[in-house]
Scaffold this motif. Structure first.
Motif, mmCIF file in Angstrom:
data_model
loop_
_atom_site.group_PDB
_atom_site.id
_atom_site.type_symbol
_atom_site.label_atom_id
_atom_site.label_comp_id
_atom_site.label_asym_id
_atom_site.label_seq_id
_atom_site.Cartn_x
_atom_site.Cartn_y
_atom_site.Cartn_z
ATOM 1 N N ALA A 254 1.007 -1.082 0.169
ATOM 2 C CA ALA A 254 0.072 -0.038 0.071
ATOM 3 C C ALA A 254 0.934 1.360 -0.113
ATOM 4 O O ALA A 254 1.313 1.450 0.747
ATOM 5 C CB ALA A 254 -0.978 0.095 1.458
ATOM 6 N N PRO A 255 0.672 2.316 -1.359
ATOM 7 C CA PRO A 255 1.992 3.262 -1.374
ATOM 8 C C PRO A 255 1.426 4.145 -0.322
ATOM 9 O O PRO A 255 -0.164 4.080 -0.378
ATOM 10 C CB PRO A 255 1.825 3.481 -2.762
ATOM 11 C CG PRO A 255 0.885 2.717 -3.280
ATOM 12 C CD PRO A 255 0.562 1.600 -2.654
ATOM 13 N N HIS A 256 2.462 4.869 0.430
ATOM 14 C CA HIS A 256 2.092 5.998 1.276
ATOM 15 C C HIS A 256 1.420 6.980 0.717
ATOM 16 O O HIS A 256 0.648 7.683 1.321
ATOM 17 C CB HIS A 256 3.155 6.250 2.236
ATOM 18 C CG HIS A 256 4.333 5.430 3.071
ATOM 19 N ND1 HIS A 256 4.647 4.102 2.759
ATOM 20 C CD2 HIS A 256 3.596 5.447 4.328
ATOM 21 C CE1 HIS A 256 4.804 4.070 3.531
ATOM 22 N NE2 HIS A 256 4.371 3.888 4.742
ATOM 23 N N ALA A 257 1.673 7.322 -0.869
ATOM 24 C CA ALA A 257 1.384 8.345 -1.261
ATOM 25 C C ALA A 257 -0.262 8.055 -1.260
ATOM 26 O O ALA A 257 -0.686 8.787 -1.528
ATOM 27 C CB ALA A 257 2.085 8.692 -2.707
ATOM 28 N N LEU A 258 -1.114 7.177 -1.676
ATOM 29 C CA LEU A 258 -1.914 6.631 -1.379
ATOM 30 C C LEU A 258 -3.674 6.723 -0.395
ATOM 31 O O LEU A 258 -3.858 6.180 -0.389
ATOM 32 C CB LEU A 258 -2.525 5.478 -2.508
ATOM 33 C CG LEU A 258 -1.903 5.276 -3.774
ATOM 34 C CD1 LEU A 258 -2.385 4.161 -4.614
ATOM 35 C CD2 LEU A 258 -2.365 6.488 -4.699
ATOM 36 N N ARG A 259 -2.344 6.687 0.912
ATOM 37 C CA ARG A 259 -2.786 6.880 2.087
ATOM 38 C C ARG A 259 -3.719 8.227 2.340
ATOM 39 O O ARG A 259 -2.922 9.310 2.251
ATOM 40 C CB ARG A 259 -1.791 6.457 3.244
ATOM 41 C CG ARG A 259 -1.674 5.333 3.087
ATOM 42 C CD ARG A 259 -0.251 4.289 3.947
ATOM 43 N NE ARG A 259 0.042 3.597 3.296
ATOM 44 C CZ ARG A 259 1.039 2.706 4.379
ATOM 45 N NH1 ARG A 259 1.465 2.933 5.191
ATOM 46 N NH2 ARG A 259 1.845 1.624 4.276
ATOM 47 N N ILE A 260 -4.670 8.039 3.186
ATOM 48 C CA ILE A 260 -5.500 8.929 3.900
ATOM 49 C C ILE A 260 -5.193 9.211 5.682
ATOM 50 O O ILE A 260 -5.315 7.840 6.027
ATOM 51 C CB ILE A 260 -7.152 9.513 3.692
ATOM 52 C CG1 ILE A 260 -7.219 9.137 2.446
ATOM 53 C CG2 ILE A 260 -7.372 10.356 4.412
ATOM 54 C CD1 ILE A 260 -8.687 9.752 2.285
ATOM 55 N N ASP A 261 -4.082 10.402 6.240
ATOM 56 C CA ASP A 261 -4.316 10.417 7.470
ATOM 57 C C ASP A 261 -5.775 10.735 7.790
ATOM 58 O O ASP A 261 -5.677 11.764 7.947
ATOM 59 C CB ASP A 261 -2.957 11.007 7.942
ATOM 60 C CG ASP A 261 -1.832 11.184 9.261
ATOM 61 O OD1 ASP A 261 -3.136 10.754 10.428
ATOM 62 O OD2 ASP A 261 -1.191 10.895 9.395
ATOM 63 N N LEU A 262 -5.923 10.379 9.345
ATOM 64 C CA LEU A 262 -7.667 11.013 9.551
ATOM 65 C C LEU A 262 -6.500 12.085 10.545
ATOM 66 O O LEU A 262 -7.576 12.870 10.988
ATOM 67 C CB LEU A 262 -7.891 10.560 10.355
ATOM 68 C CG LEU A 262 -8.974 8.929 9.991
ATOM 69 C CD1 LEU A 262 -9.422 7.571 10.670
ATOM 70 C CD2 LEU A 262 -9.682 9.590 8.703
ATOM 71 N N ALA A 263 -5.438 12.233 10.732
ATOM 72 C CA ALA A 263 -4.703 12.813 11.688
ATOM 73 C C ALA A 263 -5.388 14.480 10.853
ATOM 74 O O ALA A 263 -4.985 15.420 11.603
ATOM 75 C CB ALA A 263 -3.700 12.798 12.575
ATOM 76 N N HIS A 264 -5.202 14.968 10.052
ATOM 77 C CA HIS A 264 -5.246 15.777 9.348
ATOM 78 C C HIS A 264 -6.213 16.105 8.191
ATOM 79 O O HIS A 264 -6.264 16.542 6.986
ATOM 80 C CB HIS A 264 -3.792 15.757 7.733
ATOM 81 C CG HIS A 264 -2.343 15.331 8.675
ATOM 82 N ND1 HIS A 264 -2.484 16.651 9.908
ATOM 83 C CD2 HIS A 264 -1.540 14.954 8.651
ATOM 84 C CE1 HIS A 264 -1.129 16.169 10.591
ATOM 85 N NE2 HIS A 264 -0.329 14.989 9.446
ATOM 86 N N ASP A 265 -6.907 15.193 8.557
ATOM 87 C CA ASP A 265 -9.008 15.198 7.861
ATOM 88 C C ASP A 265 -9.614 15.234 8.552
ATOM 89 O O ASP A 265 -10.651 14.534 9.092
ATOM 90 C CB ASP A 265 -8.786 13.978 7.055
ATOM 91 C CG ASP A 265 -9.438 14.100 5.679
ATOM 92 O OD1 ASP A 265 -10.877 14.373 5.794
ATOM 93 O OD2 ASP A 265 -9.195 13.321 4.781
ATOM 94 N N PRO A 266 -10.203 16.671 9.221
ATOM 95 C CA PRO A 266 -10.914 16.552 9.935
ATOM 96 C C PRO A 266 -11.977 16.394 9.392
ATOM 97 O O PRO A 266 -13.881 15.568 10.364
ATOM 98 C CB PRO A 266 -11.514 18.019 10.050
ATOM 99 C CG PRO A 266 -10.648 18.876 9.458
ATOM 100 C CD PRO A 266 -9.305 18.528 8.979
#
Length: 380
Positions: A254-266
């Motif tokens: 799973a490439p890191h570029a395709l990930r969403i981080d909930l810490a930065h997605d309110p």
């Protein structure tokens, strides 16, 4: 209706839950004889090797690194691990022969009902009493009661751990560090008892896949070493011994570029009280009254990248198999299973080492959720 790419989990003769009950039946264990999900040749002794992370699609694609296992692949069973396709859940399914909804090990991290906190079912840190959390008998316990000498072989820190007690308790434990040592311990256990069942666990393929990716050369090298030791095991067992090799899940890179981080997605984090599960199979425990708003937001934002179900929908579709009432609240209000090689992380909680991993699993894709069952019948 089935969705393209989604592999519906099965808990019958095409699932990981069928393996140990079928082995017990082949050994003539009371309560299993005559009702085996899989037809295995009768045996006096049996070895079951579980290679963590050895998915069916991975061995099919990378079988050049495993000439012995590749030779067995045409006759191998293609099983589904269950959902989520993660070690803690699969070990419960493997050890009890029951679906996750029945044994209750429902994910990497799940809610402890009434305590407003998550428990990590892999590490079991600050976890509940494992026998109370998972009270169903294991196949190893049943075999031991029937006079079969049961030996479980793995790293020393597994002995008495929460997950071991919950999922694969029964018999004696023998510790060995490297795979060669575990094969030697297996052979010694078989030779010691004329009616025996030995379970050998190996986890380094999963570790290498997490760190380097399951398409890496490092993964291929580890598979070569495993294949050689399994071939040695098969050559060396007593002639009345059956050898079976299976796995708990597969893996995707799973490439890191395709990930969403909930810490930065309110927007995605809004209304979510606890983020359980793992990046490929999240279980969202929502704030009171927020489940419909959270479902609408997640469907709109990531609905093309994930299969999103409310708890009752996932249960009705059989993702966890039949769910016992005591286990229902452990499941997230929303269950989010990733398509393709997408992932959603939460750096507010996850350790940096986990965020750095390349290979992931947990979802319902074929690469993650299908596992092989190789079987070598007794020679006499």
């Amino acid at each position: 209706m089935p969705h393209e790419g989604l592999v519906p989990p099965r808990y019958d003769d095409a699932g990981l839950a069928a393996v140990l009950p079928s082995v017990a039946a082949s050994l003539g264990v009371a309560g299993y004889a005559g009702r085996a999900p899989l037809e295995l040749a009768p045996a006096r002794r049996a070895v079951v090797v579980l290679v963590d992370g050895l998915g069916y699609e991975l061995i099919r694609r990378r079988g050049g690194h495993a000439p012995f296992l590749r030779s067995l692949l045409p006759a191998a069973h293609r099983l589904t691990a269950g959902f989520p396709s993660t070690t803690a859940t699969s070990m419960g399914t493997f050890g009890t022969g029951l679906p996750p909804g029945a044994h209750g090990l429902l994910g990497y991290e799940v809610l402890v009902p009434g305590e407003d906190r998550l428990v990590n079912e892999l590490s079991w840190e600050d976890g509940p009493d494992p026998l109370a959390w998972q009270p169903e008998a294991t196949v190893f316990e049943a075999a031991e009661r029937d006079g079969v000498a049961v030996t479980r072989i793995g790293p020393a820190f597994f002995d008495g751990s929460g997950l071991t007690q919950a999922a694969v308790r029964g018999g004696r434990f023998a510790a060995a560090d490297d795979l060669s040592g575990r094969v030697d311990a297996t052979l010694a256990a078989l030779r010691r008892d004329p009616r025996s069942l030995v379970y050998l666990y190996w986890g380094d393929l999963d570790r290498v896949g997490h760190v380097h990716g399951c398409q890496s050369w490092e993964w291929g090298d580890e598979l070569e070493a495993i294949d050689a030791e399994i071939a040695r095991l098969v050559r060396s067992v007593p002639p009345d011994t059956a050898v079976l090799v299976t796995a708990d899940h597969g893996m995707v890179d799973a490439p890191h570029a395709l990930r969403i981080d909930l810490a930065h997605d309110p927007q995605l984090a809004a209304g979510v009280r606890h983020v359980g599960g793992e990046p490929r199979a999240l279980q969202l425990y929502t704030e009171p009254g927020a489940v419909e708003d959270v479902a609408a937001t997640w469907q709109g934002r990531v609905g093309e990248r994930a299969w999103i179900r409310r708890r009752d929908e996932a249960v009705a579709e059989g993702w966890f198999g039949p769910v016992a009432p005591r286990n229902t609240e452990r499941i997230g209000d929303l269950v989010v299973a990733m398509r393709d090689n997408f992932a959603i992380v939460d750096s507010r909680r996850a350790r940096p080492q986990l965020l750095a991993l390349v290979g992931l699993h947990g979802s319902l894709t074929a690469d993650e959720s299908t596992v092989p069952l190789f079987s070598v019948a007794p020679r006499v």
